[in-house]
Enzyme design. Structure first.
Site, mmCIF file in Angstrom:
data_model
loop_
_atom_site.group_PDB
_atom_site.id
_atom_site.type_symbol
_atom_site.label_atom_id
_atom_site.label_comp_id
_atom_site.label_asym_id
_atom_site.label_seq_id
_atom_site.Cartn_x
_atom_site.Cartn_y
_atom_site.Cartn_z
ATOM 1 N N CYS A 137 -3.838 -0.235 -3.144
ATOM 2 C CA CYS A 137 -4.395 0.311 -1.907
ATOM 3 C C CYS A 137 -3.648 1.562 -1.455
ATOM 4 O O CYS A 137 -2.463 1.732 -1.753
ATOM 5 C CB CYS A 137 -4.349 -0.762 -0.821
ATOM 6 S SG CYS A 137 -2.793 -1.647 -0.781
ATOM 7 N N CYS A 185 0.835 -1.213 0.000
ATOM 8 C CA CYS A 185 0.000 0.000 0.000
ATOM 9 C C CYS A 185 0.868 1.261 0.000
ATOM 10 O O CYS A 185 1.921 1.298 0.642
ATOM 11 C CB CYS A 185 -0.910 0.007 1.214
ATOM 12 S SG CYS A 185 -2.040 -1.385 1.211
#
Ligand code: N1C
Length: 251
Positions: free
Chosen positions: A165, A85
């Site tokens: 993400c 992420c």
């Protein structure tokens, strides 16, 4: 024969051998697989033999224009890995600079994931009712839609984008009229798979060369990108010159 003559003959034979009999696809993929696992550890589901078996079942014995993206599902889903992420980097028409940048600045592109790493730059296809694997004479990207290489990148890109993400980046080519080209994989596959429940924003790095006059506002195609992102994903765009990127890479 003198000792020198013998050494020269051996070296010549090895070089000739490497030219005439380069690694088969299986050997290449196996070597890359081992290299990858040495660097990243060995989770059991990422066994190289198993990966090779699920990879080949997608296209061996099939018409080289008859391999749809979902043929790779049993390869891609078990191997998909934990997303990085805030460090995921997408690209379109900026491959070289992106990979230099990603390597030095710890960003993660699809080619840094196991499957992307194994298959980047390779060509493969099969033939109906044959167990052979070919690496030449395969259909090109534009010859037919369901070709084995194109279908792999579509499915791998879709899975990579679906896992994106946090704050995500993309490097687009500011030297092109339409940096966000609807026909490329980034626009036609990846943006469509972004998931706003795990992803927060997309930052476009518009990579320009000396002399380019492109700005984020002057590129009409970026308006389409903003529309495609919808209202849940934040968007920002920055122009960055190739030389700035190169300096950053060197630092
Ligand atoms: O069609 P593109 O670019 O927009 O695809 C790039 C986009 C990236 O964000 C990647 O995540 O899609 C993913 N991707 C790859 O990772 C990849 N590696 C190698 C898509 N294609 C990939 N290739 C090969 O590059 C593939 O064979 C295809 O022909 C090109 C697409 O590059 P592009 O047009 O610059």
């Amino acid at each position: 024969m003198s000792e020198r003559g013998l050494i020269a003959t051996v070296i010549l034979t090895v070089i000739l051998g490497l030219i005439l009999w380069p690694d088969s696809l299986q050997e290449k993929v196996k070597k890359r697989c081992e290299t990858y696992l040495e660097k990243h550890g060995r989770p059991s589901q990422n066994d190289c033999e198993k990966i090779w078996a699920s990879f080949t079942q997608a296209f061996v014995g099939k018409d080289p224009c008859g391999v749809p993206p979902d043929a790779y599902d049993s390869l891609i889903h078990p191997v998909s890995q934990k997303p990085a992420c805030n460090k995921m980097l997408f690209w379109s028409k900026t491959k070289e600079i992106v990979h230099e940048f990603a390597k030095n600045c710890s960003y993660v592109t699809l080619e840094d994931t196991q499957l992307g790493f194994l298959l980047d730059g390779l060509t493969w296809c099969g033939k109906k009712e044959s167990q052979e694997i070919f690496t030449t004479g395969c259909p090109s990207w534009s010859d037919c839609v369901n070709n084995p290489v194109r279908s792999f990148w579509i499915q791998a890109s879709a899975a990579f984008a679906a896992s994106a993400c946090g704050d995500v980046s993309v490097m687009l080519n500011g030297s092109m009229d339409m940096s966000y080209d609807p026909d490329r994989t980034f626009a036609s596959v990846e943006v469509k798979h972004f998931n706003s429940s795990i992803m927060n924003s997309l930052t476009v790095w518009l990579v320009t060369k000396e002399g380019d006059t492109k700005t984020c506002d002057s590129d009409e195609s970026l308006k389409t990108l903003q529309t495609d992102l919808g209202s849940y994903l934040k968007y920002q765009c920055k122009v960055v010159s190739q030389s700035q990127l190169q300096t950053c890479i060197a630092d």
